[in-house]
Every structure is written in C-alpha cells, then in structure tokens.
Enzyme design. Sequence first.
Site: not given
Length: 597
Positions: A186, A381
């Site tokens: 991430k 996402s």
Amino acid sequence: MKRFLVGSLAIIGALSVLAVLGFFFLVVAAAASKPSVPGALVLELDLDKPLPEQVAQDSLAGAFGSEETTVRDVVDALEKAAKDERVKALLVRVDQPGSAAVIQELRDAVKAFRASGKKAIAYADTFGEGGSGTGAYYLASAFDEIYIQPSGDVTLTGLMMETPFARDAFAKLGVQPRIGQRHEYKNAVNTYTEQGYTAPHKEAMEKLLGSLYGQVVNGIAEGRKLGPDEVKGLIDQAPLLGQAALEAKLVDGLLYRDEVHEKVKKEAGEDSRLLFLDKYLERVGRPNTEGETVALVYGVGGINRGKSDSNPLSGEQVFGGDSVALALRKATDDAKVKAIIFRVDSPGGSYVASDTVRREVQRAREKGKPVIVSMATYAASGGYFVSMDADKIVAQPGTLTGSIGVFGGKMVTADFWSKLGVNWESVVQGKDADIYSSDSDFTPEQLAKNEASLDRIYADFTAKAAKGRNLPLEQLQAVAKGRVWTGEDALANKLVDALGGFPKALELAKEAAKLPKDAEVRVQVFPRKKQPAEVFAELLGGGGGDNSEDEANASTATSPLQPVLAQTQALYRLGVKLGVIRSQTGTLSAQVPDTRF
C-alpha cells in the site's frame, strides 16, 4: 417620477425575461435543426488531448457548443459507422490519446471498425517531440496505415514510471508523517514516509510496468506484422527519424496533412466529404437504442461521501457515494431494466462512501438485477471495493486495479508552525478528542487505536472481496496487501473475469439477463443527463428534488459561486496533504503511477 421609475423597471424586467426566453428558444432551435449526413463520408477524429470518461451531468457545454467527446462516444460512433454504407473510411490524427486502458478501448473499437471491411488511417506530424510518443504510436498501430510528415519521427522509447519521495523535505519543514498502511504494497503513503522505493514498492512497480510494456510490444507487433523482439529492438533504437521509421516498417509513408487528406478522399471517392466523429454521432444517433433496457451508471473520480460534483475550471470530477448509490438504486428499482453496467474509473477514496455504493451493487443482485462492472483507466482500492460484488468484472489489460488495502493517520505539523513562530494551544473535552489533530503526535494509546482501525478496515475489505469474488480468504489475501495490478495480471489472479471494454461488458450484461447474444438492447444512462435549461435553473438558485430519492439530487446543484468554492476546496486538499489541515483515517486510495508513454 415614481411611476416612471416603476414603469422603467417593469419594462427592463420584461425585456430581461424575453431575452432569457429567447436564448432558450435559440438553444432548442439549434438542437432541433441537425444537418444531414453526406452520402459518402470519411469519419474524422482529432485526438489532441486525452478523452474523458464522462462529461459532468451538470455541464453547460451543450448549451454553448459541442461537449467534449468521451471514450464511449468514440466506441459508439465507430460501432454505428461500421454498419453505415455512407462511411467509407476513418481518419484519425493521433497525438494524446490518454491512458493505457483508454488506448486499448480505442484500439478495440478501431479493429472492430476495420473488421467490417473499411479502412482506418492514422497520421501525426510526429510521434513525440521532446517526450515519448509510445502511447500515441501504440494506438496508431491498430490502424491499417500510419503516416507522419517528413520532418517527424517516431519516439517509440518505451515506458517509464516516476514516483516522488519527500520524507527528507518534510523533515526539513518540520512535518512528521504518522500514517499507517495495510500492508507493505500500500505505497500511496511512501511519498511522505520514504526517500526511495522500498523493496515491495519497487517489486510492484516493476511488475506493473513489465505487464504494460509487454502489452504495448505485443500490440505493435501484431498491428505492424513484426516480431516482438523486432519491436523491442526498435524501441531501444528510438527515437527514429522519419526515413528510418519508414524503413523499419513502423510507418507507411512520409506525408504532410494535406497529402494524407488528399489520398484518403481520393480512395474514398471524389464525392466523399470529411465529417468529425462527434458531429456524425450527433446526427445519426447512438447504437443500442431499442429493445430491452440495460442501465449504464458511471462512477468517475476520487470517491467522497455525499453527492457527485465537478470542478468547472479543471474538469476534475468527484465520485459522490450518495449520487452513485442513488443512480444504482434507481436502475435497480426500474422494472424495465434487465441488467446494469457499472462503469468505474476511480483510484479510490472514502471507505464509508465506497461501502455505500458496494451495498447498492449487492442490493441490485439480491433483487435479481445483474451488475457488470466495466473498469476504465483505474479501479483501484475504493474503486475496486465498489466493484467486487458485481456478477462479472471486465477490465482492459492496462487497467490499474486491485490495491486491496487501506492507509490512514495524520501529518504532525507542530515543528513546522514553531519554525514560523506560531504556537497552537488546544482545550479538549474527551481523552482522545485531539487524536487526529495535526498539532500533536499520537500518544501510544492513540497510535494503537489508529492501527486497530486500519486492521478492522483491512479485515473487512479482504473478507468482502473474498466473498464477492468467491475465493478462499487466504487466496484473496495473497494478492491483496495494497498491491496494484494491471487488468492482465488481475485476470490471472481472479480479481476480474474478462478483458475488454464497453462491448464486452454489454455482451456479459445480455448473457446475465438471459437475452440472446444478438438481441437489440437500449442502453440508458442513469441518472439522465440534465438539459441546459435545468442547469441554468440551478445556476439561478432553483432545481433540486423534493426528496432524497429524486433523480434531481443525483448531483450537487451548481451555483454562481461554484468555481470559487472549487478552488477553495483544492486549496483545502493541498492543506491536508501538507498536514496543515488534519486528515482522516480509513482511506481506500491507491497511488496511481504516472506512466509515461
């Protein structure tokens, strides 16, 4: 005197009303008087800037001239033109076509047009000047013929991704990033927390770029009838001047614009005329306008809670969770709608807003309405979160998707303000009222709460993704960890179901609705596009619906102060990034790499 003033004001008022009515009459009259289509024509398109996915619902462009041509406009126009005997050829000036996924959507449409037996010609003054022309050339390679002018070249230099890292700059400013991430891939926060690629970050970017590079090489090789190794060799030799590009079979001739036009018109017939693609579509109408209804809902931009919005100055769109959820709800509750295509083009954003939209996708399926997601440039996402419960997910090979993960925290700016001689003092009620204040660091207990919140969101995201994709949790988690994939790799990892664009999504929608493959369908956009008169009414303070289920509430009513408000919001977002304004936890957003073609 008083009567004279009152009378004058009344006359002025009446003239103003008549002027407004006259303006609306001219708009309507102009829309009604459509010129005819020539008996023989060459369809023309100028790709001088990237195509948008969607024109904002509250855009006034239609009242003052042509709206921007969208990706779907091109796809629809070429589908219509392929079956139109009046259309003899397609001529496209290729300059800045857009992202890898958009290029692939256009390539698919061009190849489908060529399959009807009609010729498609691409030309450019040059492919790249002072920069890479790889993306433009990748698109051009799907055409029958490619021309550049004699002074042009083919800057087919490959792909590059750049990521700025500013940890040391923030340290010098006295700003301390306190942001947690789930998990090592991430990497949206690495710009603030690192001074270079971490091993996982570099691994993900190299895999991403390698996948895109392979797609470009194979596409050019197929289009130009060259071997992949030949294409790679030419990329390493580039930039190639015009004559060298011609000898390498990358182009079919060195011609100026007037010579290309003369050649194309001669081949199409002396009586043929050029007609811009958007004018053609406006006059002949879209395909897929009759039969059973398939709804089309757009989700474009960063995902926020509340209503969708757009910046009239920058053109940037906001994916409002409430607006998109309402559009899905309307399509679900419409008895005429047999299936829903949900077009997603978003890098993510709010976790809560994403879940609001995901619930409506789930609800549609529970009510027997199939949902097919069509992914555009990116659906990462939060963009993946809203997609994962669909019946089927379609992505282009170059779509950036996945990034199943979360980050959240704050930027601590106390030292920054201290350097400026500013001291912030706070009075609080509640032990952790200042947990996300940028004026102080997390206490150990507050840090633990932030980390626990990220763990909860990540667990929820992965569990729902595993269920939506019908995968064992362990298998889903192995390809999660916040990692961004190309559509090509996402298919291999079972994060999407098929590769393609609008036509593939429509094919799957028919299949899910149990309609024949060759059945005629009517594609209806939800919510409907507002007419200029409605937008004008909102500009003057009117408009809006009577309740939260009204279609009029699908986007924020525009006001005369909207441009000022939009710029203020842009400054606010900059403040959040710098830590001057507090940020929030629970952000499902992916760092979308800037791929240079």
